[in-house]
Scaffold this motif. Sequence first.
Motif, PDB file in Angstrom:
ATOM      1  N   TRP A 110     -34.419  37.673 -14.136  1.00 44.40           N
ATOM      2  CA  TRP A 110     -34.809  38.728 -15.061  1.00 44.40           C
ATOM      3  C   TRP A 110     -36.309  38.616 -15.274  1.00 44.40           C
ATOM      4  CZ3 TRP A 110     -37.303  39.901 -19.453  1.00 44.40           C
ATOM      5  CH2 TRP A 110     -36.972  41.095 -20.097  1.00 44.40           C
ATOM      6  N   GLY A 112     -39.903  41.042 -16.320  1.00 43.25           N
ATOM      7  CA  GLY A 112     -40.522  42.296 -16.734  1.00 43.25           C
ATOM      8  C   GLY A 112     -41.149  42.179 -18.102  1.00 43.25           C
ATOM      9  N   THR A 114     -41.537  42.743 -22.140  1.00 43.59           N
ATOM     10  CA  THR A 114     -40.648  42.649 -23.290  1.00 43.59           C
ATOM     11  C   THR A 114     -40.837  43.844 -24.211  1.00 43.59           C
ATOM     12  OG1 THR A 114     -42.302  41.363 -24.490  1.00 43.59           O
ATOM     13  CG2 THR A 114     -40.639  40.146 -23.241  1.00 43.59           C
ATOM     14  N   GLY A 123     -37.976  45.012 -18.301  1.00 45.76           N
ATOM     15  CA  GLY A 123     -37.336  43.833 -17.755  1.00 45.76           C
ATOM     16  C   GLY A 123     -35.987  44.138 -17.142  1.00 45.76           C
ATOM     17  N   GLU A 178     -41.998  38.363 -19.196  1.00 50.77           N
ATOM     18  CA  GLU A 178     -41.052  37.260 -19.310  1.00 50.77           C
ATOM     19  C   GLU A 178     -40.332  37.039 -18.000  1.00 50.77           C
ATOM     20  OE1 GLU A 178     -38.318  38.290 -22.469  1.00 50.77           O
ATOM     21  OE2 GLU A 178     -39.118  36.638 -23.647  1.00 50.77           O
TER      22      GLU A 178
END
Length: 189
Positions: A110, A112, A114, A123, A178
């Motif tokens: 995961w 992308g 936040t 994300g 993240e």
Amino acid sequence: MHPAFDPESITDALDRADMDLWTRQPPRSDSARLRFLLSRHANHHTLAARLRISPAELQAALRGRRGAPSEQLHYAITREVARLWQPLIRRWAHHSLAERGGMMVHFRGWFGFTGAAGSSDDGRFRLLTEQLPTLYISRLFRAREQEADEETLRRIVADAVGEAYFRVSPTRGLRMVELKDIDYIEFSY
């Protein structure tokens, strides 16, 4: 992939990549590997704690009394040898990479922003291969040498891939990228 290494661990991924740098192979038997590890640790208690076994179990494994060590101990020995084998070659390669670049990361996880949902940068699970900027290579190796936890290493990789993929630098105060829920991660250099 070797079963001793966790495919989701950045620490293990760095150690696996370093194994490709070796100019000679480490000892093959677990008892020979344990003797090598004892030469790198202060005492039996330190090594036993690192391998997550008791000092008595370590002594038994060194003497070969119990036959082959358990699979869990064998994997712990393999990981520890990978971490400590040929430190000068590893240090030279890390220094060279930090100066000239050329470190690739390949992962599925995961990744992308936040921030607000709905954008193409939101994300989601992605399969990515990116070349890390040199600034982050030295940060990553320094953190690994200091035995930083996985969360710290993940933050460095997320910042590096965020800068390479999204062209967003966290040095400008933007810490919005993240990386979590990693299925697997690999480094190559």
